[in-house]
Design an enzyme around this catalytic site. Structure first.
Site, mmCIF file in Angstrom:
data_model
loop_
_atom_site.group_PDB
_atom_site.id
_atom_site.type_symbol
_atom_site.label_atom_id
_atom_site.label_comp_id
_atom_site.label_asym_id
_atom_site.label_seq_id
_atom_site.Cartn_x
_atom_site.Cartn_y
_atom_site.Cartn_z
ATOM 1 N N TYR A 168 0.832 -1.219 0.000
ATOM 2 C CA TYR A 168 0.000 0.000 0.000
ATOM 3 C C TYR A 168 0.861 1.262 0.000
ATOM 4 C CZ TYR A 168 -3.131 3.603 1.879
ATOM 5 O OH TYR A 168 -3.843 4.754 2.084
ATOM 6 N N ASN A 183 7.575 -1.999 2.775
ATOM 7 C CA ASN A 183 6.600 -0.950 3.095
ATOM 8 C C ASN A 183 6.005 -1.224 4.467
ATOM 9 O OD1 ASN A 183 4.933 1.354 2.176
ATOM 10 N ND2 ASN A 183 3.239 -0.097 2.262
ATOM 11 N N SER A 243 3.017 -3.166 4.229
ATOM 12 C CA SER A 243 3.255 -4.580 3.938
ATOM 13 C C SER A 243 4.660 -4.765 3.396
ATOM 14 C CB SER A 243 2.240 -5.097 2.902
ATOM 15 O OG SER A 243 0.913 -4.916 3.343
ATOM 16 N N SER A 247 0.001 -5.322 8.473
ATOM 17 C CA SER A 247 1.012 -5.544 7.448
ATOM 18 C C SER A 247 0.749 -6.862 6.737
ATOM 19 C CB SER A 247 2.411 -5.569 8.077
ATOM 20 O OG SER A 247 3.404 -5.730 7.099
ATOM 21 N N GLY A 248 0.674 -6.809 5.414
ATOM 22 C CA GLY A 248 0.571 -8.021 4.622
ATOM 23 C C GLY A 248 1.957 -8.507 4.257
#
Length: 367
Positions: free
Chosen positions: A130, A202, A237, A275-276
């Site tokens: 993102y 990120n 993420s 967070s992915g």
């Protein structure tokens, strides 16, 4: 600037010649970077594309596996990898709201490249993080021509890092983040294979940042955070792509992908709900796997394979963890200050500032 250029060596392994994912023979990386003002909105985004082999992925599939540390992220094409253990397409990384158009464009480009109309389908691997603090993410500015350009730009050799491609608008540990890469080459007695990593970083909180095991983030808290007015530190993420020329089977690729978690943890990440954290590993060590053309009936009944015995796989795990750790730090060090018209300011982390924090922690350049 990269970690090793500053004299910071992470781990005990030896990097490849480029210290990049492209040290794995055949792997190519291409970026399309968007930095513009459109309709009064600031656009900072793009596409990063990884080709797994020197030829077309559908003609030269490779074994692959993936791991999800935390699922607050999205990806396409992973279910077939889970089922069949095969990577049959290029991989792309972009922003959260552009994952669909990147996937659809890769399908269209694949159709263009097919020489015959055999029965065939395509499920490209596209992953995201993102970038909405620095980019007009709702504008969905990534277009088909940008995906095509990234594919055409894909090449071996040095890999651009920082605010390029899909990493253009990313933030890592509250500093400017983005694309980072690193590699490790095993000694001959351990197989001589290479493990290369590319990250789109990120994620992470400032206070948790560690470099070479030292808690430098605690000494960087006086630098203004981009999340002071909106958002939450640690939101975001990380996508990790791990490549190796070792002859791994699909379940071993999955095990290798899991080790990305260790590299992220070493730098202070991996603990945020928002967070992915999605990781994919592929292995090119087995050649001549059946092409991904599901209309063919002339394929052999069996294919001879090789595999690394599990008793000798640990050095590959260590290499992956170290390369992920270094790739994240490289991504941060490649970042430069970036701000928006709305007042969001994301600082870059300079080598000088990092050195000051390391010395406050008691670090000394000993290697």
């Amino acid at each position: 600037m990269r970690a090793r250029q500053l004299g910071i060596t992470l781990g005990l392994g030896t990097p490849g010649e480029l210290n990049a994912i492209t040290d794995v023979p055949g792997v190519r990386v291409g970026h399309t970077t968007l930095k513009a003002e459109i309709d009064g909105k600031q656009v900072r985004t793009g596409v990063t594309l990884i080709q797994p082999r020197a030829g077309e992925a559908r003609h030269q599939p490779c074994f692959a596996g993936y791991h999800v540390l935390n699922g607050n992220g999205d990806a396409t094409g992973l279910e077939w990898i889970s089922e069949a253990g095969l990577l049959t397409t290029p991989m792309a990384i972009t922003n959260t709201h552009s994952i669909g158009i990147v996937r659809d464009t890769l399908i269209a480009l694949e159709r263009e490249r097919l020489a015959d109309p055999a029965v065939y389908w395509c499920m490209p691997v596209v992953m995201e993080t993102y970038d909405g603090l620095l980019n007009d993410i709702w504008g969905q500015h990534v277009q088909p021509e940008h995906v095509r350009q990234a594919l055409e730009n894909a090449e071996s050799g040095p890999v651009q890092e920082g605010a390029v491609g899909g990493g253009t608008g990313m933030i890592c540990h509250e500093f400017k983040g983005g694309i980072g890469t690193a590699s490790r080459r095993l000694p001959a007695e351990q197989g001589g294979w290479t493990v290369g990593v590319l990250v789109q970083a990120n994620h992470g909180k400032r206070q948790e940042l560690r470099v070479d095991g030292y808690p430098v983030g605690r000494h960087l808290m006086d630098i203004a955070s981009p999340f002071a007015e909106q958002g939450t530190p640690g939101m975001g993420s990380i996508v990790v792509i791990i490549a190796t020329d070792a002859p791994l089977l699909p379940h071993q690729c999955q095990r290798l992908a899991q080790r990305a978690s260790i590299g992220i943890a070493r730098t202070g990440g991996g603990t945020e709900d928002s967070s992915g954290d999605l990781f994919l590993a592929f292995a090119t060590g087995n050649q001549d796997l059946p092409p991904a053309d599901y209309g063919r009936r002339d394929l052999p009944l069996q294919t001879a394979l090789h595999m690394v015995n599990n008793d000798h796989i640990s050095p590959l795990f260590s290499a992956a963890a170290e390369a992920v750790e270094e790739a994240i730090i490289n991504a941060i060090l490649a970042g430069e200050d970036m701000s928006t018209q709305e007042g969001v300011k994301v600082p870059g982390l300079t080598g000088e500032t990092l050195f000051e924090a390391l010395h406050k922690c008691g670090w000394c350049m000993s290697r």
